[in-house]
Every structure is written in C-alpha cells, then in structure tokens.
Motif scaffolding. Sequence first.
Motif, PDB file in Angstrom:
ATOM      1  N   GLY A 188      15.271 -18.774  18.204  1.00  0.00           N
ATOM      2  CA  GLY A 188      15.280 -19.864  17.326  1.00  0.00           C
ATOM      3  C   GLY A 188      16.283 -21.142  17.415  1.00  0.00           C
ATOM      4  N   SER A 189      16.581 -21.344  18.702  1.00  0.00           N
ATOM      5  CA  SER A 189      17.585 -22.409  19.114  1.00  0.00           C
ATOM      6  C   SER A 189      16.887 -23.743  18.956  1.00  0.00           C
ATOM      7  CB  SER A 189      18.092 -22.446  20.703  1.00  0.00           C
ATOM      8  OG  SER A 189      16.816 -22.308  21.386  1.00  0.00           O
ATOM      9  N   GLY A 190      15.516 -23.761  18.859  1.00  0.00           N
ATOM     10  CA  GLY A 190      14.926 -25.281  18.641  1.00  0.00           C
ATOM     11  C   GLY A 190      14.656 -25.880  20.287  1.00  0.00           C
ATOM     12  N   GLU A 191      14.985 -25.184  21.246  1.00  0.00           N
ATOM     13  CA  GLU A 191      14.773 -25.622  22.679  1.00  0.00           C
ATOM     14  C   GLU A 191      14.263 -24.815  23.572  1.00  0.00           C
ATOM     15  OE1 GLU A 191      18.519 -28.691  22.836  1.00  0.00           O
ATOM     16  OE2 GLU A 191      19.022 -26.806  23.108  1.00  0.00           O
ATOM     17  N   LEU A 192      13.809 -25.172  24.848  1.00  0.00           N
ATOM     18  CA  LEU A 192      13.232 -24.449  25.744  1.00  0.00           C
ATOM     19  C   LEU A 192      13.645 -24.973  27.087  1.00  0.00           C
ATOM     20  CD1 LEU A 192       9.273 -24.365  25.090  1.00  0.00           C
ATOM     21  CD2 LEU A 192      11.080 -22.748  24.455  1.00  0.00           C
ATOM     22  N   GLY A 196      10.952 -21.619  30.158  1.00  0.00           N
ATOM     23  CA  GLY A 196      10.268 -21.483  28.792  1.00  0.00           C
ATOM     24  C   GLY A 196       9.003 -22.457  28.756  1.00  0.00           C
ATOM     25  N   VAL A 197       9.155 -23.661  29.432  1.00  0.00           N
ATOM     26  CA  VAL A 197       8.262 -24.656  29.535  1.00  0.00           C
ATOM     27  C   VAL A 197       7.185 -24.105  30.454  1.00  0.00           C
ATOM     28  CG1 VAL A 197       7.586 -27.017  30.207  1.00  0.00           C
ATOM     29  CG2 VAL A 197       9.644 -26.574  28.878  1.00  0.00           C
ATOM     30  N   LYS A 198       7.550 -23.537  31.642  1.00  0.00           N
ATOM     31  CA  LYS A 198       6.774 -22.995  32.510  1.00  0.00           C
ATOM     32  C   LYS A 198       5.657 -22.089  31.891  1.00  0.00           C
ATOM     33  CE  LYS A 198       6.513 -20.768  37.079  1.00  0.00           C
ATOM     34  NZ  LYS A 198       5.521 -19.842  36.648  1.00  0.00           N
ATOM     35  N   ARG A 199       6.510 -21.024  31.084  1.00  0.00           N
ATOM     36  CA  ARG A 199       5.484 -20.121  30.265  1.00  0.00           C
ATOM     37  C   ARG A 199       4.649 -20.933  29.394  1.00  0.00           C
ATOM     38  NH1 ARG A 199       7.503 -15.608  26.093  1.00  0.00           N
ATOM     39  NH2 ARG A 199       5.625 -14.587  25.639  1.00  0.00           N
ATOM     40  N   ALA A 200       5.049 -21.926  28.669  1.00  0.00           N
ATOM     41  CA  ALA A 200       4.231 -22.781  27.898  1.00  0.00           C
ATOM     42  C   ALA A 200       2.829 -23.077  28.659  1.00  0.00           C
ATOM     43  CB  ALA A 200       4.820 -23.756  27.185  1.00  0.00           C
ATOM     44  N   SER A 226      21.069 -31.109  29.659  1.00  0.00           N
ATOM     45  CA  SER A 226      21.499 -29.865  29.100  1.00  0.00           C
ATOM     46  C   SER A 226      20.824 -28.672  29.448  1.00  0.00           C
ATOM     47  CB  SER A 226      21.548 -29.694  27.646  1.00  0.00           C
ATOM     48  OG  SER A 226      20.039 -30.079  27.032  1.00  0.00           O
ATOM     49  N   GLY A 227      19.856 -28.691  30.167  1.00  0.00           N
ATOM     50  CA  GLY A 227      18.863 -27.811  30.898  1.00  0.00           C
ATOM     51  C   GLY A 227      17.891 -27.209  29.702  1.00  0.00           C
ATOM     52  N   ALA A 228      17.553 -28.115  28.570  1.00  0.00           N
ATOM     53  CA  ALA A 228      16.835 -27.528  27.532  1.00  0.00           C
ATOM     54  C   ALA A 228      16.136 -28.847  27.111  1.00  0.00           C
ATOM     55  CB  ALA A 228      17.520 -26.774  26.645  1.00  0.00           C
ATOM     56  N   ILE A 229      15.080 -28.771  26.398  1.00  0.00           N
ATOM     57  CA  ILE A 229      14.355 -29.888  25.687  1.00  0.00           C
ATOM     58  C   ILE A 229      13.886 -29.236  24.460  1.00  0.00           C
ATOM     59  CG2 ILE A 229      13.500 -31.076  27.741  1.00  0.00           C
ATOM     60  CD1 ILE A 229      10.577 -29.923  27.454  1.00  0.00           C
ATOM     61  N   ASP A 230      13.897 -30.372  23.496  1.00  0.00           N
ATOM     62  CA  ASP A 230      13.543 -29.844  22.058  1.00  0.00           C
ATOM     63  C   ASP A 230      12.092 -30.210  21.904  1.00  0.00           C
ATOM     64  OD1 ASP A 230      13.073 -32.819  21.670  1.00  0.00           O
ATOM     65  OD2 ASP A 230      15.086 -32.910  20.698  1.00  0.00           O
ATOM     66  N   PHE A 231      11.310 -29.860  20.750  1.00  0.00           N
ATOM     67  CA  PHE A 231       9.982 -29.896  20.423  1.00  0.00           C
ATOM     68  C   PHE A 231       9.369 -31.300  20.742  1.00  0.00           C
ATOM     69  CE2 PHE A 231       6.228 -30.290  17.513  1.00  0.00           C
ATOM     70  CZ  PHE A 231       5.421 -29.298  18.388  1.00  0.00           C
ATOM     71  N   ARG A 232      10.058 -32.275  20.422  1.00  0.00           N
ATOM     72  CA  ARG A 232       9.454 -33.646  20.594  1.00  0.00           C
ATOM     73  C   ARG A 232       9.479 -33.964  21.746  1.00  0.00           C
ATOM     74  NH1 ARG A 232      11.449 -36.924  14.818  1.00  0.00           N
ATOM     75  NH2 ARG A 232      10.490 -35.313  13.374  1.00  0.00           N
ATOM     76  N   GLU A 233      10.640 -33.574  22.534  1.00  0.00           N
ATOM     77  CA  GLU A 233      10.380 -33.795  24.040  1.00  0.00           C
ATOM     78  C   GLU A 233       9.371 -33.068  24.699  1.00  0.00           C
ATOM     79  OE1 GLU A 233      15.289 -34.848  24.921  1.00  0.00           O
ATOM     80  OE2 GLU A 233      14.578 -32.814  24.703  1.00  0.00           O
ATOM     81  N   PHE A 234       9.113 -31.783  24.199  1.00  0.00           N
ATOM     82  CA  PHE A 234       8.035 -30.929  24.603  1.00  0.00           C
ATOM     83  C   PHE A 234       6.618 -31.634  24.380  1.00  0.00           C
ATOM     84  CE2 PHE A 234       4.958 -27.565  23.702  1.00  0.00           C
ATOM     85  CZ  PHE A 234       4.902 -26.880  24.870  1.00  0.00           C
ATOM     86  N   LEU A 235       6.578 -32.441  23.159  1.00  0.00           N
ATOM     87  CA  LEU A 235       5.367 -32.982  22.989  1.00  0.00           C
ATOM     88  C   LEU A 235       5.023 -34.313  24.134  1.00  0.00           C
ATOM     89  CD1 LEU A 235       5.303 -33.593  19.048  1.00  0.00           C
ATOM     90  CD2 LEU A 235       4.033 -32.032  20.446  1.00  0.00           C
ATOM     91  N   HIS A 236       6.045 -34.907  24.639  1.00  0.00           N
ATOM     92  CA  HIS A 236       6.063 -35.939  25.508  1.00  0.00           C
ATOM     93  C   HIS A 236       5.478 -35.071  26.675  1.00  0.00           C
ATOM     94  CE1 HIS A 236       7.399 -39.665  23.961  1.00  0.00           C
ATOM     95  NE2 HIS A 236       8.552 -38.894  23.100  1.00  0.00           N
ATOM     96  N   MET A 237       6.044 -34.085  26.821  1.00  0.00           N
ATOM     97  CA  MET A 237       5.590 -33.368  28.405  1.00  0.00           C
ATOM     98  C   MET A 237       4.176 -33.007  28.303  1.00  0.00           C
ATOM     99  SD  MET A 237       7.069 -29.989  29.971  1.00  0.00           S
ATOM    100  CE  MET A 237       8.540 -30.707  30.959  1.00  0.00           C
ATOM    101  N   THR A 238       3.664 -32.691  27.097  1.00  0.00           N
ATOM    102  CA  THR A 238       2.153 -32.367  26.944  1.00  0.00           C
ATOM    103  C   THR A 238       1.449 -33.664  27.380  1.00  0.00           C
ATOM    104  OG1 THR A 238       2.018 -33.013  24.786  1.00  0.00           O
ATOM    105  CG2 THR A 238       2.402 -30.804  24.941  1.00  0.00           C
TER     106      THR A 238
END
Length: 274
Positions: A188-192, A196-200, A226-238
């Motif tokens: 529940g940290s709100g980051e991957l 974690g992103v590789k698993r996604a 920081s070694g982590a991205i939040d959900f909106r950054e994850f959307l950019h990655m998609t």
Amino acid sequence: AHVARDRSNVPRNSQRWLGTKAALKALLQSSEFLQLSSQVGSLDEGCMDFAHFLYLVHSVRQMQSRSLREDLAPIFDRMLRRRKKAGTAVISAVGVPEVSQALELLHMGPKQREDQLKITEFLNEVNEFGFTPLTLDFEAFVRFIRQVKEWQATCMRAEDRAYGVELGLQERMVDEFRVIFDIIDNTGSGELDLLGVKRACGLLGQKSLSFEELRKIFEQLDKDGSGAIDFREFLHMTNMANLGKQKGRSNPLGANAAIFSPFGWSDHQNNGHH
C-alpha cells in the motif's frame, strides 16, 4: 449455498468471472481465501452466477470492515488517553480535535476547503444523535473513517481516469492498470520499484521489452531517483512501453488469466469459450 453445476440455462454474461479491485486484493491477501472460495463455487470452474458474486462481494466487505476496525482500535484508544490527559471528562468517545489528529495520523487530512466541507458533512452524518459538542464513539468513528476513505478513493480514481484520458488511454484501461498496480503494491505504499514494474509487464502480456529497455524507461520516469514510481508515472510508462496493447486488437482484460491463474481461475469466457 452451492453453485449450480448445470449452467446451461444461465445467461452467458452472468457466468463470467466478475472481478473487482477490492475483492481481488482482499482475497489474495486474506487467510480466509480458501474458506470463502469454497462457499461461492469450485475454483477450477473460473466463474460464478450473479447471486454468488454478490455473496462474494458482501463477504469481502465484511472482511475489510473487520480489518479496518482492527487498524483503528489502537488509534481510537490513543485518542481517548489524550483526552484523559487533557482533563476532558472521561467518556468512551472522541471529539473533533481527536478526529482531526486521527485523520493526520492516517494521512487522510483535508488538503483544501472543499475537503474540509466534505469531511464536516461526514462528521455530521455519523453524529446521528446530534451531540454538542460533537463526539464519536468507536462505532461512529469507524463509520466516519470508512466514509472518508471511500470518498477519497473515489476522488483519486476519478482524477487518475482524467489523467489517463489526457495521455490517450481509455478509462477502462486506466481502471485495469490500477488493479494490476495495486495487486503488485501489496504494502500500500502507492509506488512500484523496477521489479514491480517488470512484474506488471508480465501480467499485461508485454514480452518483447527487454529488462534493459524497461530499466531505461523507468529511470526516465523516476525523476527524484528514489527507485520507485507512482501510479501516474506508471500510466506514462504504459504509453512508452505499449503495456497491455496487442497487435491487431485491444484486449484490456487479457491480463486477468495471468492474475487469477495461481488460484485456478480462468478468463476463458471473455474469449467466448464455455
């Protein structure tokens, strides 16, 4: 209750496995999973009718309620001790100052005027007996926190969808990405992190992207290092990595098979098979 084995008279749409983020997260993380699943049907069938789906959601809701009560009990007790130290009459209820402190402890405090008005509205709703000054016993406190959490989550999801649409994503796809993000973010940290992103990527069926290519995209989005991205950054990655996209056609639910497969559930009916 038992799931009927003969589903020939059940509408096909009612047979599909209907997953929700709340149900999925709670079931995957709960020790009650096997007991609950045995009450709604066989795991190897991969489907359930609507009545059993409602029973599943109701059961998950009860599990979440118990978990929330367990989390809030020590906070409520701490607030009661503070009232006692402050010389306030010792009753098993907390007032507005203690509720405000609890919201801050839970990182749920209002950020703007509109938030304050909505939280005040929730406080007045749970103060059903109209106590003056307003006080909440434990049951009312739990109801209040649950209302605020659900309202804040709804607002955040709406903002996420709007953000995704600006990136050219469909709202349904944003919801699917949120499900997968939250499954992997089991703390529940709100980051991957990068793993974690590789698993996604795996859950979304992305096989062509190498780990090195993924790492480069990740580093571009991880602006603060920081070694982590939040959900909106994850959307950019998609968008950058074409996550969840298949050649020839779009199948936003295609990742479900990978998510549910450890438990024997399948998404075969979404492809028109019985």
